[in-house]
Design a protein around this motif. Structure first.
Motif, short mmCIF file in Angstrom:
data_model
loop_
_atom_site.label_atom_id
_atom_site.label_comp_id
_atom_site.label_asym_id
_atom_site.label_seq_id
_atom_site.Cartn_x
_atom_site.Cartn_y
_atom_site.Cartn_z
N LEU A 106 0.85 -1.19 0.00
CA LEU A 106 0.00 0.00 0.00
C LEU A 106 0.88 1.24 0.00
O LEU A 106 1.87 1.31 0.73
N LYS A 111 -2.57 4.04 2.73
CA LYS A 111 -2.56 3.48 4.08
C LYS A 111 -3.06 4.51 5.09
O LYS A 111 -3.86 4.19 5.99
N THR A 154 -8.35 -1.22 1.33
CA THR A 154 -7.01 -1.81 1.40
C THR A 154 -6.97 -3.24 0.89
O THR A 154 -5.95 -3.91 1.01
#
Length: 226
Positions: A106, A111, A154
């Motif tokens: 990420l 993030k 995510t």
């Protein structure tokens, strides 16, 4: 490819038909039970789409998530608490599902967005109801929907489809909470809650199914895997 499209098209078209048309008939004089069924049908057909298109456990799970959403849509018309419970169950199931499909790498901004999304959303939700006795319950519910959105964002599913769809779902709920407070007399929630919610769910379901089907096709074409 042609048969696969024919297999999925009726359910997606029916979902779009009911999901979009509900926006225009929701304030009509259609009898209550029919209107409630109409409301639930849009996401219910997304559940059927997932069950039909993914002949594996993942399809049943995604279908279950959508089915709980459709149930929540309908139960909300009778009991807000039970409707919220149905949605929370769907959100928790989605969190468990996304945890199996983590994105290994990420970017810092992505993030950070996921990390901040939950506490900021919960704080906003808590601050919105004019009736402060409802604030804790609203914040607790928002913990599940914002957690789901962060996990979707995510995951390794398309961020511009599944992740964005989950964020749209979250925004629609925040507008519901805003209707309990600062936007109680505004037309904004009435205009935007349903399209944000429905198209968010549509993006989630279709994005997951297409990604997993693409991976299944790639695995079947790989001589190492079969």
């Amino acid at each position: 490819m042609k048969s696969a499209f024919a297999e999925s098209r009726p359910f997606l078209l029916l979902s779009l038909l009911f999901g979009i048309s509900y926006y225009f008939v929701r304030d009509s004089n259609i009898p209550g039970l029919y209107l409630i069924a109409w409301k639930g049908a849009g996401v219910a057909f997304l559940a059927i789409y997932a069950w039909v298109r993914l002949h594996r456990l993942d399809g049943k799970v995604v279908g279950g998530i959508m089915a709980l959403g459709a149930l929540g849509d309908m139960v909300l018309e009778y009991d807000l608490t039970m409707g919220a419970v149905a949605f929370m169950a769907g959100n928790l199931l989605a969190i468990l599902f996304y945890s199996r499909f983590r994105r290994h790498k990420l970017g810092f901004s992505q993030k950070l967005f996921a990390i901040l999304l939950v506490p900021i959303s919960v704080l906003i939700a808590w601050s919105l109801p004019s009736d402060r006795s409802a604030a804790l319950g609203v914040a607790f519910y928002c913990l599940s929907i914002s957690g789901m959105a962060a996990m979707a964002w995510t995951s390794r599913f398309s961020r511009y489809q599944v992740g964005a769809g989950a964020v749209l779902f979250l925004i629609s709920d925040l507008l519901i909470f805003a209707r309990m407070g600062p936007l109680s007399t505004s037309v904004v929630p009435h205009i935007f809650i349903w399209p944000l919610y429905y198209f968010g769910q549509f993006m989630i379901a279709t994005g997951i199914v297409r990604t997993l089907r693409h991976e299944m096709a790639a695995d079947s074409a790989d001589p190492v895997h079969g």
